[in-house]
Structure formats: structure tokens, C-alpha cells
Design an enzyme around this catalytic site. Structure first.
Site, PDB file in Angstrom:
ATOM      1  N   SER A 132       0.866  -1.191   0.000  1.00 59.51           N
ATOM      2  CA  SER A 132       0.000   0.000   0.000  1.00 59.51           C
ATOM      3  C   SER A 132       0.892   1.226   0.000  1.00 59.51           C
ATOM      4  O   SER A 132       2.073   1.143   0.382  1.00 59.51           O
ATOM      5  CB  SER A 132      -0.857  -0.019   1.274  1.00 59.51           C
ATOM      6  OG  SER A 132      -1.517   1.215   1.475  1.00 59.51           O
ATOM      7  N   TYR A 145      -1.685  -0.443  10.791  1.00 62.45           N
ATOM      8  CA  TYR A 145      -1.728  -0.824   9.365  1.00 62.45           C
ATOM      9  C   TYR A 145      -0.476  -0.317   8.656  1.00 62.45           C
ATOM     10  O   TYR A 145       0.171  -1.066   7.919  1.00 62.45           O
ATOM     11  CB  TYR A 145      -2.997  -0.230   8.736  1.00 62.45           C
ATOM     12  CG  TYR A 145      -3.191  -0.555   7.263  1.00 62.45           C
ATOM     13  CD1 TYR A 145      -3.497  -1.850   6.846  1.00 62.45           C
ATOM     14  CD2 TYR A 145      -3.132   0.445   6.283  1.00 62.45           C
ATOM     15  CE1 TYR A 145      -3.711  -2.138   5.493  1.00 62.45           C
ATOM     16  CE2 TYR A 145      -3.346   0.166   4.935  1.00 62.45           C
ATOM     17  CZ  TYR A 145      -3.638  -1.136   4.543  1.00 62.45           C
ATOM     18  OH  TYR A 145      -3.848  -1.418   3.214  1.00 62.45           O
TER      19      TYR A 145
END
Ligand SMILES: NC(=O)c1ccc[n+]([C@@H]2O[C@H](COP(=O)([O-])OP(=O)(O)OC[C@H]3O[C@@H](n4cnc5c(N)ncnc54)[C@H](OP(=O)(O)O)[C@@H]3O)[C@@H](O)[C@H]2O)c1
Length: 247
Positions: A132, A145
Site C-alpha cells: 500500500s 496498518y
């Protein structure tokens, strides 16, 4: 196209980015196995599948062994399964960090470790992590995250160095916000916390993307397909940003 005739495994292939990658690889002639926890979602893809939690190394090994018995050694392994939580660090429990590391880091580690011998035996392989932009920069209210995705990028860079002479490449794809069920869950959290409508919540998320838009799953799939091509054989250890220039 080098995916043709090869066995490709895509974790989290029952939805979103993983489903798009699985169908792109299948369309390019690969024999694809999708892996996830929800059998109904996997079956709906119309591709061979194995039900498995990627945080459980032994269960993943058994699932891969069944897939290998059916479709041969694994040449392409896309570690796409992932999950995201959001909230301030002050309210995060250690278990929240464990959960993020479990799927977003250990899920990559377990998959890649399990398929390495197939790839070294063949002298060809493609290891791809769907990380990501959160693996390349920080986002507020997403510390566990971001930490896990940064770790996945670190794993990618290190393994690329280690495998340089084997014919295997190791790369991470780093999309910005993609229009998937995972994003829908994040939008629900944001809307509950802020009272914003969906369009405003999306506009806020894409504000730092110069293109001011969500990324499409097909755009991530084309990058994965390209990494599997012979033309991308020199691309190794990259964390490729797919974010309209955000990072
Ligand atoms: N959407 C975004 O904005 C965005 C942005 C950048 C990166 N990403 C990354 O893209 C990847 C795919 O996410 P997505 O957006 O396509 O969301 P998604 O549709 O929710 O896909 C995630 C997939 O991972 C599977 N999964 C989750 N935990 C698992 C586990 N423990 N074992 C096996 N499978 C598991 C889920 O299936 P089951 O629940 O059935 O197991 C699901 O199919 C993730 O790594 C995510 O972090 C997403």
C-alpha cells in the site's frame, strides 16, 4: 507473456484487488488458485480455490500442497490478503497491532517461504506483495496498518537482495485508496466518526492524490501482470507506487 502455463496463487483472491489480479492472470493463461477464508466468495470467482487463513502457516502449507498436487509447482505467488483498521494510536491495543501484522506481514512471509523451493527448483519465479502507499508513507489514525505495510515492503526489499541470482523477482505493489470492500469498511468508519457523506469522505481520502480519484482494481492487476512478464525480469526489490503521484 510469462504467466501463460504457470501456476499462480493469489491470496485474498475472493474479492477486490486479489480477484482482479487472479482474473488477469487467468486471462493471460496462468492456472490460478485463489486463497481466502470465505468459501462462498472464492467459489464465486469461478477459479480453483483453497479455503485457508494465511496467518496460519501450517494450514497455508496444506492448502498449497493441495493446489500443487492439482496444478503443479507454484511459479507466481501474489500475497494480496490484507485487512485494515483505523483509529488513534492511544486507543489501539497490542492485539490490534498483532492483527495487522498477522495478515499484512506474516501472511506475506508464510506464503513466500512456502513457495520458495518450487521457484528455486524452476529457476524462475515472481513473488508479489500487495502492500500500500501506507507501506511508503504515514497516514494518521492508521499506525498499526502503516507499520505492517512498511514491514511488508521491508521484507520485499530484503528478499529481493537475497534471491538476486535465482531467477526470482520480489516486488511490492503500493496502491493508494482502491475502490474495494476494504475501502467501503474504512469509509463506514470515517462516516460514523465524522458524520460526512460518502462522497465527501472519498474526496477527503483522495485529497493528497494529484489525480483526485480512487485507484481501480484493474490498474493494480495490470501492474501485477507486467511484473510477471519477461520484460520485467530486471525489476526487483521495488515498491511500486500506484497512487496517481501521491507518493
Ligand atoms: N482498498 C484499498 O484502498 C487498498 C489500498 C492499498 C492497499 N490495499 C491492499 O490491497 C489488498 C487487498 O485488499 P482489497 O482492498 O481488495 O480488500 P478486500 O476486498 O477486503 O480483500 C482482502 C482479501 O483478503 C482476504 N483475507 C483477509 N484476511 C485474510 C486471512 N487472514 N487469510 C486469508 N485471506 C484473508 C479477504 O477474504 P476473506 O475475508 O474471505 O478471508 C479478502 O478477499 C490488501 O492487502 C490491502 O491492504 C487496499
Amino acid at each position: 507473456m510469462s504467466a501463460s502455463g504457470r501456476h499462480a496463487v493469489v491470496t485474498g483472491g475472493g474479492s477486490g484487488v486479489g480477484a482482479a489480479i487472479a482474473h488477469a492472470l487467468s486471462g493471460a493463461g496462468a492456472a490460478v488458485t485463489v486463497i481466502g477464508r470465505d468459501e462462498a466468495k472464492l467459489a464465486a470467482q469461478g477459479l480453483p480455490y483453497e479455503v485457508c487463513d494465511v496467518t496460519d502457516a501450517a494450514a497455508l502449507r496444506r492448502a498449497l500442497d493441495r493446489a500443487i498436487a492439482a496444478r503443479g509447482p507454484i511459479a507466481i505467488a501474489v500475497a494480496n490478503a490484507g485487512a485494515a483498521t483505523s483509529g488513534p494510536l492511544a486507543k489501539a491495543a497490542p492485539e490490534d497491532l498483532d492483527a495487522m501484522l498477522g495478515v499484512n506481514l506474516y501472511g506475506v512471509f508464510h506464503l513466500w517461504q512456502a513457495v520458495l523451493s518450487d521457484m528455486t527448483g524452476a529457476g524462475w519465479g515472481r513473488l508479489i506483495a500487495v502492500a500500500s502507499t501506507a507501506g511508503l508513507k504515514g497516514y494518521a489514525y492508521a499506525a498499526p496498518y502503516c507499520a505492517a505495510k512498511h514491514a511488508a515492503v521491508g521484507l520485499t526489499r530484503a528478499l529481493a537482495q537475497e534471491l538476486g541470482r535465482t531467477g526470482i523477482t520480489v516486488n511490492a505493489l503500493c496502491p493508494g485508496f482502491v475502490d474495494t470492500p476494504l475501502l467501503d469498511a474504512s469509509l463506514d468508519t470515517i462516516r460514523a466518526a465524522t458524520g460526512k457523506d460518502r462522497a465527501t469522505a472519498i474526496a477527503d481520502l483522495v485529497a493528497s492524490n494529484p489525480q483526485k480519484r480512487l485507484i481501480h482494481t484493474d490498474e493494480v492487476a495490470s501492474a501485477a501482470l507486467w511484473l510477471c512478464s519477461d520484460g520485467a525480469a530486471a525489476v526487483n526489490g521495488h515498491a511500486l507506487s500506484l497512487s496517481g503521484g501521491e507518493v
